[in-house]
Design a protein around this motif. Sequence first.
Motif, short mmCIF file in Angstrom:
data_model
loop_
_atom_site.label_atom_id
_atom_site.label_comp_id
_atom_site.label_asym_id
_atom_site.label_seq_id
_atom_site.Cartn_x
_atom_site.Cartn_y
_atom_site.Cartn_z
N ALA A 23 0.92 -0.97 -0.02
CA ALA A 23 0.23 0.39 -0.66
C ALA A 23 0.90 1.47 0.37
O ALA A 23 -0.01 2.18 -0.86
N THR A 24 2.05 0.90 0.79
CA THR A 24 2.89 2.41 0.92
C THR A 24 3.20 3.11 -0.63
O THR A 24 3.67 4.16 -1.10
N ILE A 25 3.90 1.35 -1.41
CA ILE A 25 3.97 1.98 -3.00
C ILE A 25 2.88 2.43 -3.24
O ILE A 25 3.37 2.85 -4.51
N GLU A 26 1.87 2.36 -3.86
CA GLU A 26 1.31 2.34 -4.30
C GLU A 26 0.44 3.86 -3.94
O GLU A 26 0.44 5.00 -5.18
N GLU A 27 0.95 4.36 -2.89
CA GLU A 27 0.61 5.55 -2.54
C GLU A 27 1.91 6.83 -3.29
O GLU A 27 1.77 7.39 -3.42
N ILE A 28 3.11 6.07 -3.12
CA ILE A 28 4.01 6.65 -3.82
C ILE A 28 3.96 6.87 -5.03
O ILE A 28 4.48 8.25 -5.47
N PHE A 29 4.13 5.93 -6.20
CA PHE A 29 3.76 6.05 -7.14
C PHE A 29 2.87 7.42 -7.82
O PHE A 29 2.80 7.35 -8.33
N ALA A 30 1.75 7.39 -6.63
CA ALA A 30 0.66 8.26 -7.28
C ALA A 30 1.10 9.55 -6.94
O ALA A 30 0.81 10.81 -7.36
N ARG A 31 1.74 9.77 -5.49
CA ARG A 31 2.88 10.96 -5.41
C ARG A 31 3.55 11.75 -6.01
O ARG A 31 3.95 12.65 -6.88
N ILE A 32 3.67 10.85 -7.26
CA ILE A 32 5.02 10.14 -8.09
C ILE A 32 4.13 11.07 -9.18
O ILE A 32 4.33 12.03 -9.86
N GLY A 33 3.73 10.95 -9.45
CA GLY A 33 2.32 11.05 -10.72
C GLY A 33 1.78 11.99 -10.59
O GLY A 33 1.97 12.84 -10.92
N ALA A 34 1.71 12.44 -9.39
CA ALA A 34 0.92 14.07 -8.89
C ALA A 34 2.06 14.65 -8.67
O ALA A 34 1.47 16.23 -9.70
N LYS A 35 3.06 15.03 -9.79
CA LYS A 35 4.08 16.01 -9.09
C LYS A 35 4.89 15.41 -10.56
O LYS A 35 5.55 16.82 -10.87
N ASP A 36 4.95 14.54 -11.07
CA ASP A 36 6.04 14.95 -11.98
C ASP A 36 7.03 13.89 -11.49
O ASP A 36 7.73 14.64 -10.98
N VAL A 37 7.50 13.04 -13.02
CA VAL A 37 8.97 12.29 -12.47
C VAL A 37 9.44 13.60 -12.46
O VAL A 37 10.48 13.78 -12.17
N ALA A 38 9.96 14.20 -13.80
CA ALA A 38 11.26 14.97 -14.20
C ALA A 38 10.75 16.96 -13.50
O ALA A 38 9.55 16.66 -13.32
N PRO A 39 11.75 17.54 -12.70
CA PRO A 39 13.69 16.72 -13.31
C PRO A 39 14.10 16.06 -11.99
O PRO A 39 15.00 16.29 -11.68
N ASP A 40 12.88 15.99 -10.84
CA ASP A 40 13.70 15.51 -9.37
C ASP A 40 14.29 13.77 -10.41
O ASP A 40 15.53 13.58 -9.35
N TRP A 41 13.78 13.08 -10.45
CA TRP A 41 14.29 11.80 -10.83
C TRP A 41 14.79 11.77 -12.60
O TRP A 41 13.89 12.26 -12.99
N ILE A 42 15.45 11.07 -12.51
CA ILE A 42 15.81 10.46 -13.96
C ILE A 42 15.95 9.22 -14.81
O ILE A 42 15.60 9.03 -15.57
N ALA A 43 15.88 8.37 -13.58
CA ALA A 43 14.81 6.71 -13.60
C ALA A 43 14.41 6.44 -12.48
O ALA A 43 14.65 6.61 -11.57
N LEU A 44 13.27 5.92 -12.98
CA LEU A 44 12.01 5.57 -12.42
C LEU A 44 12.01 4.11 -12.12
O LEU A 44 11.81 3.36 -13.60
#
Length: 594
Positions: A23-44
């Motif tokens: 459930a934590t992983i699901e929540e994290i990916f939802a948060r990342i999707g809301a913020k967008d991957v770039a420019p904080d992440w290079i590879a997810l």
Amino acid sequence: MTLSLDIANLTALYERGKTTPEATIEEIFARIGAKDVAPDWIALRDKESVLDSVRRAPRGPLYGIPFAVKDNIDVAGMPTTCGCPAFAYVAERSATVVERLEAAGAILIGKTNLDQFATGLNGTRSPYGIPANVFNADYISGGSSSGSAVVVAAGLVSFSLGTDTAGSGRVPAAFNNIVGLKPTKGIISTRGVVPACKSQDAVSIFALTVADAAKVAEAAVAFDKDDCFARADAPSFAVETAGRPLRIGIPNAPLSFFEDGEYQRLYHHTIDRLAGLGAEITPFNFAPFRDTAAMLYDGPWVAERLFAVDDMNDDDLHPVVRDIIHNGRNKSALATFESFYRLAEYRRAADAEWNRMDVMVLPTAGTTYKIADMLADPVRLNSNLGAYTNFVNLLDLSALAVPAGFREDGIPFGVTLIGRAFADGQLAAIGDALHRALDGAKLGATQAALSDAAPVAAKPAKKKTVEVAVVGAHLRGQPLNSQLTERDAIYRETARTAAGYRLYALPGTTPPKPGLVFEGTGPGAIEVEIWEMDEAAFGSFVALIPAPLGIGTLVLEGGRQVKGFLCESHAVRGAEDITEFGGWRAWLGRTAVA
């Protein structure tokens, strides 16, 4: 209420069955999707791959805890870019530190953006974009571990790994209201980390609380024989209460805050808080530390940065990074040795100042800047950011950056506690108390309250201990092992000697004992047990050892040195050479079978 990702909270929720790692992983990916991957992440990583990792994760101390790594740290099967697409390669094996964290149950989410080749303290030097400060997107996030700090502060992972050569694990922590642990060099392996300055690099830890950083360090710190800069003499990481009265050093001359009156005010408020916690505020001479800081980029260490990029095409490098690194080509061997000698002089002067204090407290940075201003004046402003960080690794010191308030415009301020090598655990105890002295402190840019997060669990300061290698009758289960256990000695590990040692069965000894002799011709690999005991107990233990045995210094595989049993060479004349058995226990087993 929004789920707080601090480690203690997640672990407690898992244990009580209130949520699951999935459930934590699901929540994290939802948060990342809301913020967008770039420019904080290079590879997810792909979410399904991450969930599969959860299902296979060991139930260790970091079970189900999500983390990220700076993209100059190898992760098996993922590209390592160092912020340079032309440099990218797919790692066959993860860095040692990543392996250790995953073995403790931590779950990797992805790899984060950075100043290219870890060259910078500002976070604007990447072709993958500019991670902005989580409190105001007009401001820099700090670098070079920019993405690693931002994803922790934004509540996207529980902790992250950065690297810190000149301050890259501390400056981004200060600018984003999180904790940055810059450990003593060599206690966390750098195998699998693309070097910036290989002799000065350290893997750093970003976390929401000091307790979380300490929890990660407990899993990450370990001797790695495959890392040529690893410290064989390093103790395990443990949070320890500092001695009393605690002497906090502050410079005896005014510091430069680069016309930032708010940062200056917040620094002096921090000193007042430390005094209120019972610390003794002690002035010291900052000059040798300041002069050392100036050497990092003016001295020969900038030439080390050529190691990773010497065969790169100039057009593939960020222009500012290219100019900095190319400056290393101008360093002569003569100038290099002159710098080494000058550093030795500064180190001697700095050592004298440590007699006045236990810990020094400095602003992590004297000010911060808007992204536009940094881009307009990238070298000078970046240099200002390193004024109070650049000297730490050159002088072999430990450091912990903690939040220390906000400017009136909402930009965070932080201070760094700096101690001698291996003082990491004591800094954690002090840093946690200082962090918690802030009224209404929040975790990063989240709404979670620091007061709701678990404090560090500090132990009394450890007594001085000695590691002793035993080879025969003192091994576990052998007749003289009680001489260790009755002195509260603790078994640590089984190891083997380096080459050059031979083992003999000594005649006429009661109980039977072997003699370990360094002859320079033996194949080594003799099995020994490493026991740790209090320094005071060590003396009474040595007094029990009869001739021809004694305690000397043993060299183990990988070059680590410990105290251990050795035999006078005359005593093995005519004795049976049992080296081929690889150890006393094996020889006893063979003779029993015979």
